[in-house]
Design an enzyme around this catalytic site. Structure first.
Site, PDB file in Angstrom:
ATOM      1  N   TYR A   1       1.585  10.644  -7.119  1.00  0.00           N
ATOM      2  CA  TYR A   1       0.194  10.158  -7.160  1.00  0.00           C
ATOM      3  C   TYR A   1      -0.807  11.242  -6.727  1.00  0.00           C
ATOM      4  CZ  TYR A   1      -3.675   7.196  -5.339  1.00  0.00           C
ATOM      5  OH  TYR A   1      -4.879   6.633  -5.025  1.00  0.00           O
ATOM      6  N   ILE A   2      -0.719  11.711  -5.508  1.00  0.00           N
ATOM      7  CA  ILE A   2      -1.718  12.667  -5.020  1.00  0.00           C
ATOM      8  C   ILE A   2      -1.438  14.058  -5.608  1.00  0.00           C
ATOM      9  CG2 ILE A   2      -2.840  13.619  -2.962  1.00  0.00           C
ATOM     10  CD1 ILE A   2      -1.632  11.098  -1.474  1.00  0.00           C
TER      11      ILE A   2
ATOM     12  N   GLY B   1       7.488   9.088  -8.803  1.00  0.00           N
ATOM     13  CA  GLY B   1       6.230   9.365  -9.491  1.00  0.00           C
ATOM     14  C   GLY B   1       6.343   8.966 -10.946  1.00  0.00           C
TER      15      GLY B   1
ATOM     16  N   ASP C   1      15.496  18.815  -7.005  1.00  0.00           N
ATOM     17  CA  ASP C   1      15.365  18.420  -5.616  1.00  0.00           C
ATOM     18  C   ASP C   1      15.095  19.693  -4.803  1.00  0.00           C
ATOM     19  OD1 ASP C   1      16.612  15.857  -3.770  1.00  0.00           O
ATOM     20  OD2 ASP C   1      16.375  17.826  -2.796  1.00  0.00           O
TER      21      ASP C   1
ATOM     22  N   PHE D   1       3.910  18.315  -1.580  1.00  0.00           N
ATOM     23  CA  PHE D   1       3.736  16.852  -1.533  1.00  0.00           C
ATOM     24  C   PHE D   1       5.080  16.123  -1.533  1.00  0.00           C
ATOM     25  CE2 PHE D   1      -0.107  18.279  -3.808  1.00  0.00           C
ATOM     26  CZ  PHE D   1      -1.103  17.592  -3.128  1.00  0.00           C
TER      27      PHE D   1
ATOM     28  N   ALA E   1       8.019  14.046  -1.126  1.00  0.00           N
ATOM     29  CA  ALA E   1       8.510  13.323   0.057  1.00  0.00           C
ATOM     30  C   ALA E   1       8.752  11.871  -0.313  1.00  0.00           C
ATOM     31  CB  ALA E   1       7.471  13.395   1.181  1.00  0.00           C
TER      32      ALA E   1
ATOM     33  N   TYR F   1       9.157   7.200   8.704  1.00  0.00           N
ATOM     34  CA  TYR F   1       8.325   7.976   7.778  1.00  0.00           C
ATOM     35  C   TYR F   1       7.364   8.875   8.563  1.00  0.00           C
ATOM     36  CZ  TYR F   1       4.412   9.062   4.758  1.00  0.00           C
ATOM     37  OH  TYR F   1       3.411   9.731   4.105  1.00  0.00           O
TER      38      TYR F   1
HETATM   39  N1  UFG Z   1      -0.846  -5.178   3.311  1.00  0.00           N
HETATM   40  C1  UFG Z   1      -0.919  -6.535   3.145  1.00  0.00           C
HETATM   41  N2  UFG Z   1      -0.290  -7.080   2.067  1.00  0.00           N
HETATM   42  C2  UFG Z   1       0.390  -6.338   1.155  1.00  0.00           C
HETATM   43  C3  UFG Z   1       0.441  -4.934   1.332  1.00  0.00           C
HETATM   44  C4  UFG Z   1      -0.188  -4.382   2.429  1.00  0.00           C
HETATM   45  O1  UFG Z   1      -1.509  -7.254   3.952  1.00  0.00           O
HETATM   46  O2  UFG Z   1       0.934  -6.904   0.198  1.00  0.00           O
HETATM   47  C5  UFG Z   1      -1.541  -4.584   4.468  1.00  0.00           C
HETATM   48  C6  UFG Z   1      -0.626  -3.766   5.351  1.00  0.00           C
HETATM   49  O3  UFG Z   1      -0.018  -4.619   6.297  1.00  0.00           O
HETATM   50  C7  UFG Z   1      -1.601  -2.774   5.949  1.00  0.00           C
HETATM   51  C8  UFG Z   1      -2.650  -2.577   4.858  1.00  0.00           C
HETATM   52  O4  UFG Z   1      -2.493  -3.676   3.975  1.00  0.00           O
HETATM   53  O5  UFG Z   1      -2.213  -3.340   7.048  1.00  0.00           O
HETATM   54  C9  UFG Z   1      -2.456  -1.315   4.087  1.00  0.00           C
HETATM   55  O6  UFG Z   1      -1.114  -1.268   3.663  1.00  0.00           O
HETATM   56  P1  UFG Z   1      -0.575  -0.182   2.626  1.00  0.00           P
HETATM   57  O7  UFG Z   1       0.873  -0.467   2.415  1.00  0.00           O
HETATM   58  O8  UFG Z   1      -1.459  -0.112   1.447  1.00  0.00           O
HETATM   59  O9  UFG Z   1      -0.779   1.176   3.410  1.00  0.00           O
HETATM   60  P2  UFG Z   1      -0.257   1.583   4.856  1.00  0.00           P
HETATM   61  O10 UFG Z   1      -1.453   1.604   5.738  1.00  0.00           O
HETATM   62  O11 UFG Z   1       0.887   0.791   5.311  1.00  0.00           O
HETATM   63  O12 UFG Z   1       0.336   3.010   4.568  1.00  0.00           O
HETATM   64  C10 UFG Z   1      -0.425   4.055   4.055  1.00  0.00           C
HETATM   65  C11 UFG Z   1       0.467   4.971   3.261  1.00  0.00           C
HETATM   66  C12 UFG Z   1       1.522   5.542   4.135  1.00  0.00           C
HETATM   67  C13 UFG Z   1       0.902   6.183   5.317  1.00  0.00           C
HETATM   68  C14 UFG Z   1      -0.038   5.273   6.021  1.00  0.00           C
HETATM   69  C15 UFG Z   1      -0.772   5.990   7.070  1.00  0.00           C
HETATM   70  O13 UFG Z   1       1.070   4.271   2.222  1.00  0.00           O
HETATM   71  O14 UFG Z   1       2.226   6.508   3.393  1.00  0.00           O
HETATM   72  O15 UFG Z   1      -0.982   4.761   5.103  1.00  0.00           O
HETATM   73  O16 UFG Z   1      -1.621   5.125   7.647  1.00  0.00           O
HETATM   74  F1  UFG Z   1       1.839   6.527   6.204  1.00  0.00           F
END
Ligand code: UFG
Length: 336
Positions: free
Chosen positions: A17-18, A42, A56, A78, A80, A146
């Protein structure tokens, strides 16, 4: 410094993505780009990432061949594994890919005397913080494998920089989001776990409902706060970091937050998607998801001071509408 058209940048994870947005922006600026990606998640159309070496990072022979075939000036790393929840279930896989992959890449860079590296890091290195807004000086306290794997990779970079083997900038993204629909690029994971894509899928009728993971957090509306940053702003930060390294103005190692300084709750995101889509959909309140901090909001001032970077595209309406337009362009139903 040589002209940009003379410089080749190796982008690991450039089909993700990024990485794909950044690779595309690098080409627009006149750099030559070589992508190394194992294509495990991806879903970027292959045509957008040519030339692509499918490998890899722990395949030393494949990496050596890339460094031998191209005069690489710098690396943007990127590649990971990126899912917090999966990292809790498969910690070893995360340390192997994120720490082991970074080590193998640094070893290859050392073998081929390449010294400039921009590293894709994350706000997940901070874990739960008392602070309203998180500066880079906050003690790292990752609360999932992670985040821990990224913090370890940063530490390895810092040690390599201390002995003069590399100059490196780690960019700690808060919540990467948005898309570049005009370029055919956006967020598409084989298993989608991210909030904005999931809510958009619900708005488009591709998913029956969306769940709010936890509504009892100590935040204004009880749901988690995140700092959403547009992927094109992230791409710009990588190019600024790259140029700081290539110009020799940024020796050693440093880490910078990439965010806006503004947090939005899960409920606010759902409402923003409703507005952009003009569609209602079913929202459930579910249990908290393990490993989620209540709030993660950046202090982005260091990136501005050191790199001259500032978010330009990260208003919530812009993020959601770009992501929505990208989804609308997709003809195939999204994986559930
Ligand atoms: N959430 C929901 N419902 C869902 C999915 C997510 O309520 O179906 C909430 C999560 O609990 C969280 C927020 O939405 O509070 C954001 O969740 P994401 O999964 O979109 O993103 P995260 O904050 O968990 O994670 C992202 C990146 C990670 C990174 C992190 C750093 O995906 O790679 O930000 O903060 F580590």
């Amino acid at each position: 410094m040589a002209s940009r058209s003379d410089q080749t940048i190796l982008v690991t994870g450039g089909a993700g993505y990024i990485g794909a947005h950044t690779a595309q922006q690098l080409r627009t600026r006149g750099y030559d780009v070589v992508v190394v990606d194992r294509l495990s998640n991806g879903a970027c159309p292959a045509a957008l990432v040519e030339p692509l070496v499918r490998a890899d990072l722990q395949d030393a022979t494949a990496l050596d061949a890339v460094f031998q075939a191209h005069d690489i000036a710098a690396v943007i790393h990127f590649a990971a594994s990126i899912e917090v929840g999966e990292s809790l279930r498969q910690p070893l896989a995360y340390f192997a890919n994120n720490v082991g992959g970074s080590l193998a890449l640094l070893q290859a860079m050392q073998r081929h005397s390449v010294r400039a590296l921009v590293f894709s890091s994350t706000a997940a290195v901070y874990g739960n913080q008392e602070l309203e807004i998180i500066p880079e000086t906050a003690a790292l306290a990752p609360c999932n494998p992670y985040g821990a794997s990224k913090a370890m990779a940063e530490q390895i970079l810092a040690e390599q920089a201390k002995v003069g083997a590399v100059n490196a900038i780690a960019l700690r993204y808060f919540n990467a989001s948005g898309a570049a629909p005009e370029l055919g690029l956006g967020e598409r994971h084989q298993t989608e776990t991210h909030l904005i894509p999931l809510v958009i899928q619900a708005a488009l009728g591709q998913r029956e409902q969306v769940s709010i993971f936890g509504s009892d957090y100590p935040t204004p509306d009880g749901t988690c706060l995140r700092d959403y940053i547009h992927v094109m702003d992230l791409a710009e930060a990588h190019i600024l970091a790259l140029e700081a390294l290539l110009s020799g103005q940024h020796p050693g190692f440093a880490a910078y937050n990439l965010g806006t300084g503004q947090g939005y709750s899960v409920r606010q995101i759902i409402e923003a998607v409703r507005q952009v889509a003009g569609q209602d959909f079913q929202v459930l309140e579910a249990e908290r998801r393990a490993g989620d901090p209540a709030r993660l909001i950046a202090d982005p001032s260091a990136a501005q001071a050191a790199l001259g970077w500032q978010a330009q595209h990260s208003g919530l309406e812009r993020i959601v509408s770009d992501a929505y337009r990208f989804f609308q362009q997709m003809f195939e139903p999204w994986p559930r």
